[in-house]
Design an enzyme around this catalytic site. Structure first.
Site: not given
Length: 391
Positions: A90, A348, A378
């Protein structure tokens, strides 16, 4: 060291994985599209780009084979423009921006493109799992191979973050996204993308192709209510994570053009802001969600930033529990934290998100006439990236 300016930013709208407009779009045209538009918005020639760095959480299949180089070729940047694909899950997009920024700051180049791309539709459900797990490490640290939902449930349980508080947060986040949509904020950064999607007929189960132009994010649900969220079943028995309080699996791409700030000023280019730097942190893999806090604290120490010196905070919405934990630990004011909502509503695409946070946060600083922002993301494996931006 040279100052590094972000002179343009754009992204595709974010599509729902498997069911959305990008469900059969290869990563190369997706990434090339935003890269070309970013170059156009920056008012520079493609051949001036000295390097392309793309973040990708799952760099295989439709987003493999060094997609940064291949997307640059497809975008007609020229044979002379190299490319480099980076993976920190991510945090990949923000890491890509950091790599480009560091090379510019060191004087190694003047102009570069940083971006992020993810085709969860074409990649995540077809991963090469041959020898995926290394048993000696798994026996020592099983959580290295936990799902992100398992880590979120662990954090919620350990730090006593209730299901109700998570769902309440989601209602507010969806409301903020809806307000940003109404104000046209996302339209400013989205570049329309024409593609062909796969559509399944629910009655006949037949699959057909459909020509579409993706112009709006597919994920937001402005009618979200606490009652509706409360009725959803948890993914894991005894856990708190549901489909409603977790970020959506999504496809998309984003890009920024970064330059030596002095050169950008000399050319009178539209400087969105300065990339001041990035810091990293790592925690136990099972506590992935909490890694944002130490990364941001390290960033603030490094740059000598005080809490009152930050005008906007962007704390990753991997899960509602992620944002709730880090907001409480850092004590960021809610009125300047995730002001336009986040990934729970928007989606996302792993490699893309860091670039979206970077670009959208700089745009928001400009709208508000503010100057300093901090981003924290994160990432799988118990890590986090954090960046400091100035406008």
């Amino acid at each position: 060291m040279k100052d590094v300016a972000v002179v343009s930013y754009c992204r595709t709208a974010i599509a729902k994985a498997r069911r959305g407009a990008l469900n059969q779009t290869h990563g190369i045209p997706m990434a090339a599209h935003v890269m070309s538009e970013a170059i156009s918005r920056a008012h520079i020639a493609p051949q001036e780009v000295e390097d392309v760095v793309l973040g990708c959480g799952l760099p295989e299949g439709a987003t493999g084979h060094n997609i940064a180089r291949n997307a640059a070729l497809y975008a007609a940047f020229g044979m002379q423009v190299p490319g480099f694909t980076i993976n920190r899950y991510c945090g990949s997009g923000l890491n890509a921006a950091s790599v480009v920024a560091n090379r510019i700051a060191a004087g190694e180049m003047q102009i570069g493109v940083a971006g992020g791309v993810e085709s969860i539709s074409l990649v995540q459900f077809n991963l090469n799992l041959n020898h995926f797990v290394y048993e000696p490490l798994q026996q020592k640290i099983p959580a290295v191979w936990w799902t992100m939902i398992q880590t979120a449930d662990f954090v919620a349980d350990k730090y006593q973050i209730s299901r109700e508080s998570q769902d309440k947060y989601v209602v507010e986040s969806q409301r903020r996204v809806a307000a940003a949509l109404k104000a046209g904020k996302f339209a400013e950064e989205i570049v329309p993308f024409q593609t062909v999607m796969s559509v399944r007929n629910k009655e006949s189960d037949e699959v057909s192709d459909k020509n579409v132009i993706l112009v709006e994010d597919e994920g937001p649900r402005p009618d979200t209510t606490l009652e509706g969220l409360s009725a959803l079943e948890t993914v894991n028995p005894g856990g708190t994570v549901t489909a409603g309080n977790a970020s959506q699996l999504s496809d998309g791409a984003a890009a920024v053009v970064m330059m030596d700030a002095k050169l950008a000023a000399q050319r009178n280019l539209p400087i969105l802001g300065l990339f001041r730097g990035m810091q990293l942190s790592a925690v136990a893999p099972k506590e992935m969600s909490i890694a944002v806090t130490p990364a941001i604290k390290k960033l603030m120490r490094h740059h000598g930033i005080s809490m009152t010196g930050v005008d906007l905070w962007e704390l990753h919405e991997a899960f509602a529990v992620t944002t709730l934990y880090n907001q409480a630990e850092l004590d960021t004011p809610w009125e300047i934290t995730n002001v336009n909502g986040g990934a729970i509503a928007l989606g996302h695409p792993y490699g893309m998100s860091g670039i979206r946070y970077l670009g959208s946060t700089l745009l928001e600083l400009g709208r508000r006439g503010l100057h300093h922002a901090v981003i924290g993301i994160c990432t799988a494996g118990g890590m986090s990236t954090a960046a400091y931006l100035e406008r």
